[in-house]
Design an enzyme around this catalytic site. Structure first.
Site, short mmCIF file in Angstrom:
data_model
loop_
_atom_site.label_atom_id
_atom_site.label_comp_id
_atom_site.label_asym_id
_atom_site.label_seq_id
_atom_site.Cartn_x
_atom_site.Cartn_y
_atom_site.Cartn_z
CB CYS A 170 -0.92 -0.01 1.21
SG CYS A 170 -0.08 -0.30 2.76
CB CYS A 223 3.98 -0.56 2.73
SG CYS A 223 2.39 -1.08 3.35
#
Lengths: 435, 79
Positions: free
Chosen positions: B11, B14
């Site tokens: 995502c 991250c």
């Protein structure tokens, strides 16, 4: 390298669209116009009053309510009833994107409260965040928004229970690794302050999104008066549905020229009185929030809150605006008859079809709303629309693969069947009820 | 050499954390073995369920939050 390829993909895609777009075709020209019209409608009507405040709330939730504190109720030794309840409503509290729902689902399943609460969480997590519910109520109508919120929570609970009951055998065997819970950070505020703060923000949204009945009495220049519901307004025309003598809405939409109208007055009701003062009330809430922020929060916390809000904005706004634009474009190209024949009315097939499509299709955060709105304008029934919303965000083909890797084929299949089945049933009932 | 593991299914948060870790290493002139863990099963096996997660030398230092470059510098300093 991966990132560069992605950029190349985007550029290449835009190139191909620009190269091959048949601009001379009147259908395509109209579709481009429709795409911009729909985007403008969202930007003007829904962005400032709904999406932006909701982003601040989501940011606040991410900053001030810790995920770890929610997870405390979903550990291996937690009270069963409490675990199911918390899992079912956690979507509202957590405001997480689907990419963080899946790891948490896996965590609850393997190390926490088990399959039941994990399934409840998996269903409710992406479906019922604050933004989705307020935007649904605003764009698609109050009944659908409310039905979506209530049913999502109810279904999460029931689906979780059924999953746990069906697979109780494997539940008992599941190895009990204790979940290493991160310590919930010490809160610097008492609970009532945090509660009041979020209540203030939610009420801001309630007032700024207050429902407009759109019921009006229209005085015409020829001396007649019409009681009607406004469907759609443009610069020169007004599309209305008239109320007949029994107070029921006539199904046919009539177009009036604004030039023929002396004045339109809202039909008085409690809802409309509040609607008239909604900005005063919302402003009051806004002031209260400012005061609370100033009194109770440190500089550092406010900075983190703004950062989280900005992160949400960066993630959601491009998706939403892009989604709205593409939906407007494609929606204008799809013939109405086609949509109406598949998901019009409230037949079993229409509801089932909408549920299956919803379960398979991947909806980026919030884009399920413009898509449903466009489909409804093209003749989708209210029942199938709700079915689509209930099955949509919880599942998609990509997420099914991840779930399959974690819980195996049988449980995944069961979960999918339950979601589709319940959504279909809810669609049929809702469609019959609101007609 | 230090081993830094970043856990997340990919995502935006991250990725932001990965960038911040790289920057922090660069600014403190350190090298470390950087491992990205994207499989959810592996993440759970390490005990991380809130993404993004950050593990330094086998110890979970943070999960559920994207740390800033300065915060990461603080964590990798002098170890």
């Amino acid at each position: 390298m991966n990132k560069e390829w992605k950029i190349f993909g985007w550029l290449g895609g835009i190139f191909l669209v620009a190269y091959f777009l048949p601009l001379g075709n009147p259908n395509v020209t109209n579709a481009i116009y429709e795409a911009f019209r729909l985007l403008q409608w969202y930007v003007r009507e829904h962005t400032l009053a709904c999406v932006v405040p909701a982003m601040f709330i989501a940011g606040g939730i991410a900053t001030f309510l810790s995920q770890a504190s929610v997870m405390r109720y979903l550990g291996p030794k937690s009270n069963r009833f409490l675990a199911y309840s918390v899992a079912s409503v956690s979507g509202c509290i957590l405001a997480v994107c689907s990419c963080s729902v899946l790891p948490m689902f896996a965590g609850i399943y393997t190390m926490g409260a088990g399959l039941g609460p994990a399934s409840a969480f998996l269903y409710s997590g992406p479906a019922i965040n604050v933004m989705a519910i307020f935007l649904s109520a605003r764009v698609l109508g109050f009944e659908i928004g409310l039905a979506r919120a209530v049913l999502s929570i109810g279904f999460a609970f029931v689906i979780g229970l059924i999953m746990a009951a069906v697979f109780w055998r494997s539940e008992a065997k599941r190895n009990e690794i204790a979940l290493a819970m991160p310590e919930p950070p010490k809160s610097t505020r008492s609970l009532w302050k945090t509660t009041l703060f979020f209540a203030g923000m939610i009420f801001f949204l309630v007032f700024s999104d207050w429902y407009n009945t759109n019921d009006v009495t229209i005085a015409m220049k020829d001396g007649s008066a019409i009681t009607a519901n406004i469907r759609y307004t443009t610069k020169d025309t007004l599309d209305i549905q008239e109320y007949n003598a029994q107070g029921k809405l006539v199904l046919d939409v009539r177009r009036l020229n604004k030039a023929d109208i002396i004045e339109t007055k809202p039909v008085p009701s409690f809802t409309m009185t509040v609607h008239h003062y909604k900005w005063h009330l919302a402003g009051l809430m806004g002031l209260a929030i400012l005061l609370m922020t100033w009194k109770w929060f440190s500089r550092e916390e406010i900075r983190e809150w703004m950062q989280a809000t900005w992160d949400f904005g960066k993630m959601i706004v491009p998706l939403l605006f892009g989604g709205v634009f593409i939906t407007g474009f494609i929606g204008a190209l799809i013939p109405e008859k086609y949509v109406a024949s598949l998901v019009g009315g409230n037949s079993f097939f229409a509801n089932f079809f909408a549920s299956v499509i919803g379960a398979m299709w991947y909806f980026a955060t919030l884009t399920e709303i413009p898509i449903t709105e466009t489909l409804m304008r093209l003749g989708m029934g209210k029942g199938p629309a709700l079915a689509l919303l209930l099955a949509g965000p919880a599942l998609s083909v990509p997420s099914m693969f991840v779930i399959y890797k974690i819980i195996g084929f049988k449980k995944t299949a069961m979960f999918v069947v339950l979601v589709v089945g319940f959504s279909t049933a809810a669609g049929i009932l809702f469609g019959a009820f609101v007609k | 050499m230090k081993k830094i593991e970043i856990l997340g299914p990919g995502c935006p948060k991250c990725n932001a954390l990965t960038e911040n870790v790289k920057k922090a290493l660069q600014e403190t002139n350190q090298t470390a073995e950087l491992v990205k863990i994207t499989d959810i099963k592996d993440m759970i096996a390490k005990g991380v369920m809130f993404t993004p997660g950050l593990i330094i030398d086998g110890k979970i230092v943070k999960q559920g939050k994207t740390l800033s470059v300065d915060q990461i510098k603080e964590l990798i300093k002098g170890k």
